[in-house]
Design a protein around this motif. Structure first.
Motif, mmCIF file in Angstrom:
data_model
loop_
_atom_site.group_PDB
_atom_site.id
_atom_site.type_symbol
_atom_site.label_atom_id
_atom_site.label_comp_id
_atom_site.label_asym_id
_atom_site.label_seq_id
_atom_site.Cartn_x
_atom_site.Cartn_y
_atom_site.Cartn_z
ATOM 1 N N LYS A 92 0.818 -1.214 0.000
ATOM 2 C CA LYS A 92 0.000 0.000 0.000
ATOM 3 C C LYS A 92 0.855 1.267 0.000
ATOM 4 C CE LYS A 92 -3.672 -2.308 2.619
ATOM 5 N NZ LYS A 92 -4.427 -2.321 3.896
ATOM 6 N N ALA A 93 2.103 1.138 0.393
ATOM 7 C CA ALA A 93 2.952 2.322 0.543
ATOM 8 C C ALA A 93 3.388 2.854 -0.823
ATOM 9 C CB ALA A 93 4.175 1.979 1.376
ATOM 10 N N ILE A 94 3.481 4.162 -0.933
ATOM 11 C CA ILE A 94 4.013 4.801 -2.133
ATOM 12 C C ILE A 94 5.469 5.146 -1.856
ATOM 13 C CG2 ILE A 94 3.804 6.759 -3.700
ATOM 14 C CD1 ILE A 94 0.856 6.920 -2.930
ATOM 15 N N PHE A 95 6.341 4.319 -2.386
ATOM 16 C CA PHE A 95 7.770 4.510 -2.106
ATOM 17 C C PHE A 95 8.574 4.064 -3.317
ATOM 18 C CE2 PHE A 95 11.900 2.857 -0.753
ATOM 19 C CZ PHE A 95 12.411 3.968 -0.096
ATOM 20 N N PHE A 96 9.492 4.926 -3.750
ATOM 21 C CA PHE A 96 10.369 4.574 -4.863
ATOM 22 C C PHE A 96 11.800 4.910 -4.463
ATOM 23 C CE2 PHE A 96 12.722 5.273 -8.751
ATOM 24 C CZ PHE A 96 12.333 4.188 -9.524
ATOM 25 N N PRO A 97 12.654 3.891 -4.297
ATOM 26 C CA PRO A 97 14.049 4.168 -3.918
ATOM 27 C C PRO A 97 14.811 4.787 -5.087
ATOM 28 C CG PRO A 97 13.707 1.812 -4.275
ATOM 29 C CD PRO A 97 12.372 2.458 -4.393
ATOM 30 N N GLU A 98 15.289 5.993 -4.897
ATOM 31 C CA GLU A 98 15.960 6.718 -5.976
ATOM 32 C C GLU A 98 17.378 6.215 -6.173
ATOM 33 O OE1 GLU A 98 15.327 11.008 -6.149
ATOM 34 O OE2 GLU A 98 13.892 10.788 -4.515
ATOM 35 N N ASN A 99 17.906 6.522 -7.343
ATOM 36 C CA ASN A 99 19.221 6.027 -7.722
ATOM 37 C C ASN A 99 20.311 6.462 -6.740
ATOM 38 O OD1 ASN A 99 21.345 5.032 -9.679
ATOM 39 N ND2 ASN A 99 21.853 7.207 -9.584
ATOM 40 N N ASN A 100 21.046 5.454 -6.248
ATOM 41 C CA ASN A 100 22.236 5.673 -5.414
ATOM 42 C C ASN A 100 21.976 6.516 -4.166
ATOM 43 O OD1 ASN A 100 24.045 4.055 -6.736
ATOM 44 N ND2 ASN A 100 24.943 5.703 -7.955
ATOM 45 N N LYS A 101 20.715 6.576 -3.723
ATOM 46 C CA LYS A 101 20.435 7.214 -2.435
ATOM 47 C C LYS A 101 20.415 6.141 -1.349
ATOM 48 C CE LYS A 101 18.222 11.362 -4.161
ATOM 49 N NZ LYS A 101 17.052 12.273 -4.099
ATOM 50 N N LEU A 102 20.650 6.559 -0.139
ATOM 51 C CA LEU A 102 20.839 5.628 0.968
ATOM 52 C C LEU A 102 19.562 5.460 1.784
ATOM 53 C CD1 LEU A 102 24.322 6.898 2.206
ATOM 54 C CD2 LEU A 102 23.852 4.972 0.687
ATOM 55 N N TYR A 103 19.337 4.218 2.204
ATOM 56 C CA TYR A 103 18.138 3.907 2.993
ATOM 57 C C TYR A 103 18.476 2.874 4.067
ATOM 58 C CZ TYR A 103 15.786 5.986 -1.050
ATOM 59 O OH TYR A 103 15.393 6.838 -2.051
ATOM 60 N N PHE A 104 17.630 2.853 5.094
ATOM 61 C CA PHE A 104 17.616 1.773 6.081
ATOM 62 C C PHE A 104 16.351 0.947 5.885
ATOM 63 C CE2 PHE A 104 20.080 4.770 8.977
ATOM 64 C CZ PHE A 104 21.250 4.023 8.941
ATOM 65 N N ILE A 105 16.449 -0.355 6.137
ATOM 66 C CA ILE A 105 15.270 -1.174 6.375
ATOM 67 C C ILE A 105 15.299 -1.502 7.865
ATOM 68 C CG2 ILE A 105 16.523 -3.241 5.576
ATOM 69 C CD1 ILE A 105 12.703 -2.716 5.429
ATOM 70 N N VAL A 106 14.260 -1.077 8.577
ATOM 71 C CA VAL A 106 14.239 -1.178 10.042
ATOM 72 C C VAL A 106 13.167 -2.190 10.452
ATOM 73 C CG1 VAL A 106 14.088 0.094 12.208
ATOM 74 C CG2 VAL A 106 14.886 1.266 10.133
ATOM 75 N N GLN A 107 13.585 -3.151 11.241
ATOM 76 C CA GLN A 107 12.664 -4.174 11.764
ATOM 77 C C GLN A 107 12.223 -3.744 13.163
ATOM 78 O OE1 GLN A 107 14.510 -7.969 12.358
ATOM 79 N NE2 GLN A 107 12.571 -9.095 12.395
ATOM 80 N N LEU A 108 10.902 -3.623 13.347
ATOM 81 C CA LEU A 108 10.346 -3.110 14.593
ATOM 82 C C LEU A 108 9.318 -4.079 15.164
ATOM 83 C CD1 LEU A 108 9.583 0.457 13.221
ATOM 84 C CD2 LEU A 108 11.499 -0.091 14.732
ATOM 85 N N LYS A 109 9.021 -3.906 16.457
ATOM 86 C CA LYS A 109 7.891 -4.589 17.099
ATOM 87 C C LYS A 109 7.094 -3.562 17.878
ATOM 88 C CE LYS A 109 9.318 -9.415 17.543
ATOM 89 N NZ LYS A 109 9.565 -10.533 18.491
ATOM 90 N N ASP A 110 5.761 -3.631 17.719
ATOM 91 C CA ASP A 110 4.930 -2.696 18.464
ATOM 92 C C ASP A 110 4.608 -3.265 19.844
ATOM 93 O OD1 ASP A 110 2.926 -4.580 18.105
ATOM 94 O OD2 ASP A 110 1.937 -3.469 16.494
ATOM 95 N N LYS A 111 3.761 -2.564 20.601
ATOM 96 C CA LYS A 111 3.478 -2.987 21.978
ATOM 97 C C LYS A 111 2.724 -4.302 22.031
ATOM 98 C CE LYS A 111 -0.652 -0.070 22.029
ATOM 99 N NZ LYS A 111 -1.343 1.060 22.703
ATOM 100 N N ASP A 112 2.108 -4.689 20.877
ATOM 101 C CA ASP A 112 1.412 -5.981 20.814
ATOM 102 C C ASP A 112 2.304 -7.086 20.267
ATOM 103 O OD1 ASP A 112 -0.963 -4.830 21.747
ATOM 104 O OD2 ASP A 112 -1.457 -4.128 19.721
ATOM 105 N N ASP A 113 3.589 -6.804 20.179
ATOM 106 C CA ASP A 113 4.579 -7.772 19.704
ATOM 107 C C ASP A 113 4.400 -8.103 18.220
ATOM 108 O OD1 ASP A 113 6.901 -8.999 20.594
ATOM 109 O OD2 ASP A 113 5.941 -10.964 20.695
#
Length: 682
Positions: A147-168
């Motif tokens: 559902k997300a609108i996201f396009f990784p641009e050329n040679n730009k830097l990103y993180f992929i972050v793994q999270l857990k909410d309060k409901d685990d």
């Protein structure tokens, strides 16, 4: 030893050049800051390889066998595999140089590069304050889902972050690293020296301030490299500038060619990234913690003692403030050797023409324009001063299209007549012509160069600029400008009869072949026969085969080739009389020089053309003879320094290795020797 092919592979050869750049970073006698910069140059080069060449290699690999009967698919697959292995080995070498040599070396000199380590306690408050006040405004977290609108641009830097909410419950979030909007490095001074932090690590350390009330499980960096090619039709009926502008907006949305991710990224998350970001066809490369290490070129080390010693540009003794450049060159040709010598005579050539009331017309080609171009500003002033100004702007200069387009619009608004090349033919020539009217007579002064009219790159590209009033040369320059203004294809090589200039599409290749044939003729008569050529790239097979023929006839051939070189030297029965050198030093070797022995009556040509398919068959290039005997003598001395370099030069052997040249006696670094030689002229 020589393989079955008679030519090195173009792309493997280019990677060998980048390997030589990498080795300059490993040399202990290169200053520490400069070694770090060479790592940055290596990384930038590799990014460009993935943007420009890897799409070609992968496309060739996928060509259906039905589409071609004479294409060697096995060989192409082998090249792609070999390129991947070389890049991997070079990346491992890169890490070893940076982590095990340069970071400890810098720390010994009071420069602590904080690399994959915890922040010292005494800087945490300062780093967090910088994050909250400066960095946070540029962060844009996006969930990784369909559902997300996201396009990784050329040679730009990103993180992929793994999270857990309060409901685990797990959440995967994408987070940009805004190194295109903020400095990649943050530095602070301590009593012990300087500490430098990566922007990446500052964000990692403060990640809890981005994802409040969430548990951070893991965080990995990645970047995507995309195909850089613009889709331009060979025949375009409209304004080329409009087409370029439209295509530039699409470039960073090109097909993904490389997906570079931090080591340790779980396979499950890796596959989700590939699927959601639609990059399944990109080459996946597992890398280290930090990407875009081309930014090392700007590592903010404050201790300038760790850099090269300064070589201030040398003023030319012939150039005096009391005389105009036109007056100087009407008496005698002038050659500027940038960056050793001051670029001011070139700037003055345009500035004085712009203000001189006797100047009626200025013509110039522009390929790569400086971001704050004094030359273009002079052309704008000339047009506003009532002079006719014709500028051939090459909008297809890769990665400089936007800057060239910007300047073209400014010039056009000022009344400059802008000429764009036709889509299928680039204008790569480096020429200018000024017409002055005195006593109802037209006089010519002009400029012919080996490199771009760009005062920015003139500070670190070695090029040669001839300023002349030679009417024979400049009348032919005028004929070429008249042809370019018509925006025609070259229907016949004889449509303009060039006698002095060598112009690609007209007579350049045939003239070089004839000059080599003449040396072959001398060799067969038992007379001295020799050829010395310096260029950036050597690829085109017709000219290489002619050099092989010359070698077999006994012609002694010395080549200085900076990067791509497909000619295989030193092979018995084919190229045993050919030796090749490659020079990597503080300045980028960029000049093209062609010397033919001519049985003792040496002929010297210089110009814009490498011997590549694109230069020979798809561009307008200009090479020019040097007639002034003093300049010829001086150029021969400069080339002689380079042929005897045993410090910064390496020899390319028949296996494409960069072989160290043993110093038997005195050590000679050609760039230093050239600078000292030109200093003594003063």
């Amino acid at each position: 030893m020589l393989q079955s092919a008679e030519f090195f592979n173009r792309d493997i050869s280019w990677l060998a050049f980048n390997g030589r750049v990498l080795e300059e970073a490993a040399k202990p006698n290169t200053p520490l800051i400069e070694r770090v910069k060479f790592l940055g140059i290596f990384s930038s080069n590799l990014d460009e390889f993935y943007r420009v060449r890897m799409p070609v290699l992968k496309a060739l690999e996928k060509i259906s066998k039905k589409d071609s009967n004479d294409f060697d698919f096995d060989e192409q697959a082998k090249v792609l595999h070999q390129a991947g292995n070389i890049i991997h080995e070079q990346q491992v070498r890169f890490g070893d140089i940076f982590v095990n040599q340069l970071i400890p070396g810098l720390r010994e000199k009071g420069v602590h590069v904080c690399y994959s380590e915890e922040f010292p306690d005494f800087v945490k408050s300062e780093v967090s304050d910088y994050f909250l006040s400066e960095v946070m405004a540029f962060l844009q977290p996006v969930p990784l889902d369909e559902k997300a609108i996201f396009f990784p641009e050329n040679n730009k830097l990103y993180f992929i972050v793994q999270l857990k909410d309060k409901d685990d419950k797990e959440q995967l979030m994408l987070l940009n690293i805004p190194s295109d909007q903020l400095p990649r490095f943050f530095t602070t001074q301590t009593d012990d020296g300087q500490i430098i932090f990566f922007l990446d690590d500052i964000i990692r350390y403060n990640m809890d301030k981005v994802f409040r009330n969430m548990e951070i499980i893991s965080c990995y960096s990645f970047k995507i490299t995309r195909d850089a090619e613009l889709d331009l039709k060979d025949e375009y009926p409209g304004d080329l500038s409009e087409q370029i502008e439209k295509q530039l907006s699409k470039r960073d949305a090109g097909l993904a060619t490389r997906f570079l991710f931090e080591q340790g990224l779980p396979l499950r998350i890796l596959e989700m990234l590939r699927m959601e970001l639609k990059i399944e066809n990109a080459t996946t490369v597992e890398g280290a913690r930090y990407h875009n290490l081309k930014d090392l070129v700007s590592l903010p080390v404050s201790n300038k003692d760790l850099a090269y010693d300064k070589w201030p540009p040398i003023d030319l003794p012939e150039v005096k403030v009391a005389r105009t450049i036109a007056e100087v060159i009407e008496e005698k040709d002038l050659m500027v050797h940038a960056p050793y010598q001051s670029y001011h005579p070139v700037l003055r050539f345009f500035n004085e023409a712009a203000i001189n009331p006797d100047v009626v017309e200025i013509n110039v080609t522009l390929y790569r324009v400086a971001s704050d171009s004094r030359i273009v500003n002079a052309l704008i002033s000339a047009a506003k001063n009532g002079k006719k100004v014709n500028v051939v702007v090459e909008l297809k200069a890769r990665f400089d299209e936007a800057n060239n387009l910007k300047w073209a619009k400014k010039m056009k608004a000022a009344g400059v007549s802008i000429i764009y090349s036709i889509t299928a033919l680039k204008i790569h020539a480096k020429i200018a012509l000024v017409k002055t009217k005195r006593n109802n007579r037209i006089k010519y002064t002009g400029l012919l160069a080996t490199g771009n009219l760009n005062e920015g790159t003139a500070r670190f590209y070695t090029d040669h600029i001839l300023l002349t009033a030679n009417t024979k040369l400049l009348r032919e320059v005028e004929l070429l400008f008249i042809f370019l203004a018509k925006r025609q294809k070259v229907s016949s090589p004889d449509m303009i009869g060039f006698e002095h200039l060598l112009v690609a599409q007209f007579n350049l290749q045939s003239k070089f072949l004839a000059l080599i044939d003449r040396e072959i003729g001398f060799a067969k008569q038992g007379l001295p026969a020799q050829i010395t050529i310096k260029m950036n790239n050597l690829e085109e097979e017709v000219l290489i085969n002619k050099l092989y023929e010359a070698s077999q006839a006994g012609v002694k051939i010395a080549l200085i080739v900076r990067s791509i070189c497909r000619l295989i030297p030193g092979v018995a029965g084919m190229s045993e009389n050919i030796n090749i050198r490659r020079i990597v030093d503080r300045y980028l070797e960029h000049g093209r020089v062609f010397i033919f022995g001519n049985n003792g009556n040496m002929e010297l040509f210089m110009g814009s053309a490498d011997w590549m398919n694109r230069n020979i068959y798809h561009r307008i290039e200009v090479c020019f003879p040097v007639y002034d005997e003093d300049i010829k003598k001086e150029m021969m001395q400069l080339i002689d320094f380079q042929l005897n370099d045993n410090v910064q030069a390496v020899r390319i052997d028949d296996s494409l290795n960069n072989v160290k040249i043993e110093a038997n006696g005195n050590h000679l670094s050609s760039q230093r020797a050239i600078y000292q030689f030109l200093q003594r002229k003063n």
